[in-house]
Design a protein around this motif. Structure first.
Motif, PDB file in Angstrom:
ATOM      1  N   THR A   1     -11.029  -4.257   2.983  1.00  0.00           N
ATOM      2  CA  THR A   1     -11.249  -5.169   1.861  1.00  0.00           C
ATOM      3  C   THR A   1     -10.455  -6.461   2.009  1.00  0.00           C
TER       4      THR A   1
ATOM      5  N   ASP B   1     -10.595   1.829   4.494  1.00  0.00           N
ATOM      6  CA  ASP B   1     -11.429   1.118   3.525  1.00  0.00           C
ATOM      7  C   ASP B   1     -10.622   0.047   2.791  1.00  0.00           C
ATOM      8  N   ARG B   2      -9.394   0.383   2.419  1.00  0.00           N
ATOM      9  CA  ARG B   2      -8.535  -0.597   1.731  1.00  0.00           C
ATOM     10  C   ARG B   2      -8.189  -1.747   2.665  1.00  0.00           C
TER      11      ARG B   2
ATOM     12  N   ASN C   1      -4.354  13.678   8.244  1.00  0.00           N
ATOM     13  CA  ASN C   1      -5.286  13.817   7.134  1.00  0.00           C
ATOM     14  C   ASN C   1      -6.375  12.752   7.288  1.00  0.00           C
TER      15      ASN C   1
ATOM     16  N   SER D   1      -9.134  12.192   5.567  1.00  0.00           N
ATOM     17  CA  SER D   1      -9.618  11.550   4.332  1.00  0.00           C
ATOM     18  C   SER D   1      -8.652  10.450   3.890  1.00  0.00           C
ATOM     19  N   LEU D   2      -7.357  10.680   4.027  1.00  0.00           N
ATOM     20  CA  LEU D   2      -6.372   9.649   3.712  1.00  0.00           C
ATOM     21  C   LEU D   2      -6.513   8.471   4.662  1.00  0.00           C
TER      22      LEU D   2
ATOM     23  N   THR E   1       0.819  -1.209   0.000  1.00  0.00           N
ATOM     24  CA  THR E   1       0.000   0.000   0.000  1.00  0.00           C
ATOM     25  C   THR E   1       0.854   1.261   0.000  1.00  0.00           C
TER      26      THR E   1
ATOM     27  N   ASP F   1      -9.280   7.512   6.210  1.00  0.00           N
ATOM     28  CA  ASP F   1     -10.499   6.784   5.840  1.00  0.00           C
ATOM     29  C   ASP F   1     -10.281   5.914   4.611  1.00  0.00           C
ATOM     30  N   THR F   2      -9.537   6.435   3.630  1.00  0.00           N
ATOM     31  CA  THR F   2      -9.233   5.657   2.429  1.00  0.00           C
ATOM     32  C   THR F   2      -8.430   4.414   2.779  1.00  0.00           C
ATOM     33  N   LEU F   3      -7.422   4.583   3.642  1.00  0.00           N
ATOM     34  CA  LEU F   3      -6.601   3.440   4.051  1.00  0.00           C
ATOM     35  C   LEU F   3      -7.402   2.436   4.865  1.00  0.00           C
TER      36      LEU F   3
END
Length: 189
Positions: A93, A89-90, A80, A82-83, A44, A85-87
């Motif tokens: 998965t 979510d990844r 950050n 938003s970063l 990642t 939250d993106t991580l």
């Protein structure tokens, strides 16, 4: 290794089972899980800390993310959201995760939010340690060591050396948030 009942192969008795993935309760399960997490974080874009194998960090366009892993607990911090939250979510998965929100108490360290950031406190840990040592009612000192007399080693043995080692080991953990205690605690060691 003995093969489990039902998995014997009479044509190839010399063959053994090979672990394909981690199984809860096996000796190798934590190592396999951590390797899987480690490989995922590196893919990642995270880097592994050179000083602590359980610490990972990512720097991207002025944003930083830190991931600390302890057994099956993970704490993530970033400047950050938003970063982050993106991580998350990844990560969701690939792994079954549950976001518990902001950390309140993690590994004996309490986090207290302030306007400028966060303060790490081990007050509760210290109180528990004083209770365990039977020193709750002792008089507090302003300095970590006596300045009136120097500490000299004693030839007299401690009544319970195991309890002494436990208390001194627990005191060493306090140096995370109280580096001013390092000299005195290492002198006790």
């Amino acid at each position: 290794m003995k093969k489990p009942p039902g998995y014997e192969d009479p044509t190839h008795p010399e063959r053994v089972c090979h672990l394909q993935r981690s199984l809860y309760g096996l000796k190798q399960a934590p190592r396999a899980w951590f390797k899987r997490l480690h490989d995922f974080l590196l893919s990642t874009g995270f880097s592994s800390s050179k000083t602590d194998v359980s610490l990972f960090y990512l720097t991207s366009e002025g944003s930083q993310v830190f991931v600390l892993v302890y057994v099956d607990e993970i704490i993530m911090m970033s400047n950050n959201t938003s970063l982050l939250d993106t991580l998350l979510d990844r990560l969701a998965t690939v792994f079954k995760i549950r976001d518990l929100g902001k950390p309140g108490f993690f590994l004996g360290i309490e986090t207290v939010d302030t306007t400028g950031g966060m303060i790490l406190s081990q007050r509760r840990y210290m109180t528990d340690l004083l209770t365990r040592a039977g020193m709750v009612d002792c008089k507090p000192l302003a300095t970590p060591a006596s300045v009136a007399q120097s500490a000299t080693p004693s030839d007299e043995l401690f009544d319970n050396p195991t309890q002494y080692r436990r208390i001194v080991g627990a005191l060493q953990y306090l140096t995370i948030t109280r580096p001013d205690l390092s000299y005195s605690i290492n002198h006790l060691c």
